[in-house]
Design a protein around this motif. Structure first.
Motif, mmCIF file in Angstrom:
data_model
loop_
_atom_site.group_PDB
_atom_site.id
_atom_site.type_symbol
_atom_site.label_atom_id
_atom_site.label_comp_id
_atom_site.label_asym_id
_atom_site.label_seq_id
_atom_site.Cartn_x
_atom_site.Cartn_y
_atom_site.Cartn_z
ATOM 1 N N SER A 30 0.840 -1.212 0.000
ATOM 2 C CA SER A 30 0.000 0.000 0.000
ATOM 3 C C SER A 30 0.867 1.253 0.000
ATOM 4 O O SER A 30 0.608 2.206 -0.732
ATOM 5 N N PHE B 130 -5.136 4.455 -1.045
ATOM 6 C CA PHE B 130 -3.670 4.337 -1.130
ATOM 7 C C PHE B 130 -3.042 5.210 -2.197
ATOM 8 O O PHE B 130 -1.876 5.528 -2.123
ATOM 9 N N GLN B 154 -10.483 -2.795 1.659
ATOM 10 C CA GLN B 154 -9.081 -2.504 1.341
ATOM 11 C C GLN B 154 -8.231 -3.763 1.485
ATOM 12 O O GLN B 154 -7.300 -3.981 0.695
ATOM 13 N N ILE B 158 -6.184 -5.194 -1.721
ATOM 14 C CA ILE B 158 -4.728 -5.351 -1.766
ATOM 15 C C ILE B 158 -4.358 -6.824 -1.993
ATOM 16 O O ILE B 158 -3.421 -7.133 -2.752
#
Lengths: 232, 169
Positions: A30, B130, B154, B158
């Motif tokens: 991230s 992000f 999230q 990811i």
């Protein structure tokens, strides 16, 4: 953004179900993504935009002064022009006059903003009756903006707006337009809930979150393969 | 005037983030500048009546609405508000150096492509959380969902992105 430091990200990923190793890996990915997209436009571009825009506002004031003089002239001649303008719709000649008179009234009487919201919903309803598709989108955007921007809206205005939108929704055949009107109704109902909560004293305590965050100024991109995003 | 100063501050603070957000969705650096300008043009018109705590969310929502509008009307051959502004004398200004850099950056194009392979709901969270570097709370406001949901999304996003990147090898 403090929220997005590595430690917080690792914790968030773990809370969402990641293993210790996964959480760390995802947090680094991230952060690397964030760094990858840290490009910024030049100061010149921003300066130019601001100069043009703020100069435009000055020009608009002159225009507003001209319209104000015209408006006074119309008042002097009689009510009829202004009254007639109140029924005008987006795309019609007197519509800017209607909007201008609304903004003047709202400045003096802020509660008039509730009436403005109601009018925007009426306009959407009338435009759907007239099948004026080129102006409906504009009317929908205007409604959404009024709904989102005004702090206090009366229950009456919300109820009337819902009624108008429901009527409008029944009249359209175009599925995209129907979806847009559905969304408007949902947003209106949500706003109604927010207002009810405010009345009950459950104020939303959103702070101004415009604090500085960690925009990384690093503009040097990693020349290696994108998969390096996965590396720490 | 303080009003202009406040707007200027907001523009300098947020315009790059909006630009990146639009770029992620359009992959067109010129169009991204046009849309970013249109976003702030609309915000400026309503500056006096804006709720400050709502501004950031409004910026992103306005950007999203303009993009949706743009693509829908382009498909139908209709004129868009952006073209309206241009016809009224609005002259966008482009950062040619940045655009050249973006266009030449193969890695950036590759990662863009990979992010765009994600389902829309996951991609939005990746972009807002992000790439735009927003907090979970700010992201939740824009997506009109809860912070808890954003954190769940999230994680999934990811995880999925990692697979996409690995499969890209």
């Amino acid at each position: 953004m403090e929220d997005n430091n590595l430690e917080n990200l690792i914790k968030e990923f773990k809370d969402a179900g990641a293993t210790e190793g996964e959480a760390e890996e995802f947090a680094y990915l991230s952060k690397n993504l964030s760094n990858f997209y840290s490009f910024r436009r030049s100061t010149d571009v921003k300066d130019r935009f601001l100069r043009l825009l703020l100069k435009r506002k000055t020009v608009n004031f002159s225009r507003m002064a001209f319209i104000s003089a015209m408006f006074s002239f119309l008042l002097f001649l009689g009510f009829s022009s202004t009254v007639f303008a109140q029924d005008s719709l987006p795309g019609e000649i007197l519509y800017p006059l209607k909007r201008f008179s609304e903004s003047l009234t709202a400045k003096v009487n802020p509660s008039f903003k509730s009436v403005i919201l109601q009018r925007r919903s009426e306009e959407v309803n009338k435009l759907t009756s007239q099948n004026q598709s080129e102006h409906i989108d504009e009317a929908i955007n205007d409604y959404e903006e009024e709904l989102n921007e005004n702090e206090k809206i009366s229950k009456e205005a919300i109820d009337e707006s819902k009624k108008n939108l429901e009527e409008a929704g029944k009249k359209v055949n175009d599925s995209e337009l129907k979806d847009s009107i559905e969304k408007m109704l949902e947003d209106t109902e949500k706003r109604e809930e927010d207002l009810d909560e405010d009345v009950k004293g459950n104020s939303s305590t959103k702070k101004d979150e415009n604090s500085d965050h960690n925009d990384n100024e690093n503009s040097q991109q990693d020349e290696d393969d994108v998969e390096n995003l996965l590396e720490h | 005037m303080q009003v202009s100063k406040d707007f200027e501050e907001a523009y300098r603070k947020h315009s790059d983030k909006i630009y990146r957000y639009v770029y992620m969705n359009t992959s067109d650096p010129y169009l991204s500048e046009d849309i970013t300008g249109e976003v702030f043009l609309r915000i400026w018109k309503r500056w006096d009546s804006l709720r400050p705590d709502f501004m950031q969310a409004l910026l992103y929502k306005t950007a999203k609405n303009i993009m949706i509008d743009y693509y829908r009307k382009k498909e139908n051959g209709q004129k868009i508000s952006l073209e309206d502004s241009l016809e009224k004398g609005w002259e966008p200004s482009y950062d040619e150096d940045l655009i050249e850099k973006i266009n030449k950056d193969e890695n950036l194009k590759k990662i863009n492509k990979q992010i765009n392979l994600l389902p829309e709901n996951l991609r939005e969270v990746v972009v807002l959380r992000f790439i735009s570097d927003l907090s979970a709370k700010e992201t939740a406001e824009i997506l009109e969902t809860t912070e808890v949901n954003v954190r769940v999304l999230q994680f999934r996003a990811i995880k999925k992105l990692k697979e996409v990147i690995k499969n890209g090898r």
